[in-house]
Scaffold this motif. Structure first.
Motif, PDB file in Angstrom:
ATOM      1  N   HIS A   1       0.816  -1.223   0.000  1.00 56.94           N
ATOM      2  CA  HIS A   1       0.000   0.000   0.000  1.00 56.94           C
ATOM      3  C   HIS A   1       0.846   1.267   0.000  1.00 56.94           C
ATOM      4  O   HIS A   1       2.078   1.238   0.072  1.00 56.94           O
TER       5      HIS A   1
ATOM      6  N   MET B   1      -1.814   4.755   4.243  1.00 54.26           N
ATOM      7  CA  MET B   1      -2.903   3.810   4.004  1.00 54.26           C
ATOM      8  C   MET B   1      -2.607   2.503   4.739  1.00 54.26           C
ATOM      9  O   MET B   1      -1.740   2.428   5.576  1.00 54.26           O
TER      10      MET B   1
ATOM     11  N   HIS C   1       1.568   1.609  10.363  1.00 51.52           N
ATOM     12  CA  HIS C   1       0.333   1.868   9.630  1.00 51.52           C
ATOM     13  C   HIS C   1      -0.733   0.852  10.051  1.00 51.52           C
ATOM     14  O   HIS C   1      -0.410  -0.298  10.364  1.00 51.52           O
TER      15      HIS C   1
ATOM     16  N   GLU D   1     -12.423   7.445   3.967  1.00 51.01           N
ATOM     17  CA  GLU D   1     -11.560   6.351   4.416  1.00 51.01           C
ATOM     18  C   GLU D   1     -10.098   6.784   4.453  1.00 51.01           C
ATOM     19  O   GLU D   1      -9.356   6.436   5.387  1.00 51.01           O
ATOM     20  N   LEU D   2      -9.677   7.528   3.436  1.00 55.21           N
ATOM     21  CA  LEU D   2      -8.299   8.001   3.392  1.00 55.21           C
ATOM     22  C   LEU D   2      -8.020   8.939   4.561  1.00 55.21           C
ATOM     23  O   LEU D   2      -6.991   8.815   5.239  1.00 55.21           O
TER      24      LEU D   2
ATOM     25  N   SER E   1      -7.707   7.007   7.765  1.00 58.85           N
ATOM     26  CA  SER E   1      -6.492   6.201   7.798  1.00 58.85           C
ATOM     27  C   SER E   1      -5.285   7.038   8.206  1.00 58.85           C
ATOM     28  O   SER E   1      -4.510   6.653   9.089  1.00 58.85           O
TER      29      SER E   1
ATOM     30  N   MET F   1      -6.950  -0.413   1.591  1.00 55.52           N
ATOM     31  CA  MET F   1      -7.046   0.282   0.304  1.00 55.52           C
ATOM     32  C   MET F   1      -7.096  -0.688  -0.876  1.00 55.52           C
ATOM     33  O   MET F   1      -7.449  -0.307  -1.985  1.00 55.52           O
TER      34      MET F   1
ATOM     35  N   HIS G   1     -14.215   7.085  -0.514  1.00 55.68           N
ATOM     36  CA  HIS G   1     -12.772   6.885  -0.470  1.00 55.68           C
ATOM     37  C   HIS G   1     -12.078   8.048   0.234  1.00 55.68           C
ATOM     38  O   HIS G   1     -11.086   7.841   0.943  1.00 55.68           O
TER      39      HIS G   1
END
Length: 255
Positions: A26, A30, A56, A163-164, A167, A34, A160
């Motif tokens: 990734h 992230m 991460h 979510e990004l 993260s 992902m 997205h």
């Protein structure tokens, strides 16, 4: 939640399917999440493994972060899961990590896809890393993550983006800054020159973080590497334009 203890770290991972191994690497900030759509798609053909890099997602960061550390972790994961060669798909910071993986354990890599990445960013990379450290020191991870998302993904997928943001905002600031320093100052020109496995390089046509010229430089370094641009995608092409990403990658990956 799947965890494996290797190299002094607890590494989170997702795994699905059976057959030849397919390792997914990734991007910065992230985690394995992902690759969710790609795991669903490719697990019908492969034993798909997506690992959270140290610092991460679900993974620890006891020993610090360098791209070579992460490559060593991934080699250890592949050895723990049988030690057979894997096809590798790497995006963004995954490119330098994959270059180190092929150097550390060439017997574990059979085919390589490098998406939206670079061989070196030179002085610009160091400047970028310093700017990130300064921005995070004077603000918050959430604010940084929102600005990053706005400049990184296409405008038409709020899921997205959320979510990004979550993260990156969920990372320890020191962990993100340390990773950014290692990633953006990475120089894997000589490692790419030594790659012997079939390789495809893909990049979003609208990628303004690692623009197409950087992917074209990788193609010039790796003997016989193929190249494709993914129309309309920005920096994280597998999230931005998954159908186009699959159309570009599948024939090579499944071949």
């Amino acid at each position: 939640m799947a965890l494996i203890e290797l190299n002094g770290e607890s590494l989170g991972y997702d795994r699905a399917g059976a057959g030849e191994k397919l390792l997914l690497i990734h991007s910065l900030g992230m985690a394995a999440w992902m690759w969710r759509e790609q795991i669903r798609r490719w697990s019908s053909s492969f034993d798909v493994i997506a690992v959270d890099a140290r610092g991460h997602g679900r993974s620890s960061r006891r020993g610090g972060f360098t791209v070579r550390h992460v490559a060593s972790d991934l080699a250890a994961v592949l050895e723990a899961f049988g030690g057979t060669p894997a096809r590798v798909v790497a995006i963004s910071m995954g490119g330098p990590i994959a270059a180190h993986l092929t150097d550390i354990a060439p017997h574990l890599v059979s085919r390589l896809v490098i998406a939206d990445s670079f061989a070196t960013q030179g002085e610009a990379g160091a400047t970028r890393a310093a700017a990130i450290a300064s921005t995070i020191a004077t603000g918050s991870m959430d604010a940084y993550a929102r600005a990053y998302a706005a400049d990184t993904l296409v405008e038409d997928d709020p899921t997205h983006v959320a979510e990004l943001v979550a993260s990156i905002a969920g990372m320890e600031p020191a962990a993100y800054v340390e990773a950014a320093q290692s990633v953006f100052t990475a120089d894997v020109v000589e490692l790419y020159k030594a790659v012997k496995v079939p390789t495809q390089v893909v990049v979003g046509s609208r990628d303004n973080r690692t623009p197409p010229r950087l992917s074209q430089e990788i193609v010039q370094l790796i003997p016989g590497a193929l190249y494709a641009e993914i129309e309309g995608a920005r920096h994280l092409a597998n999230l931005d334009r998954p159908a186009a990403f699959h159309a570009a990658v599948d024939p090579f990956l499944l071949g």
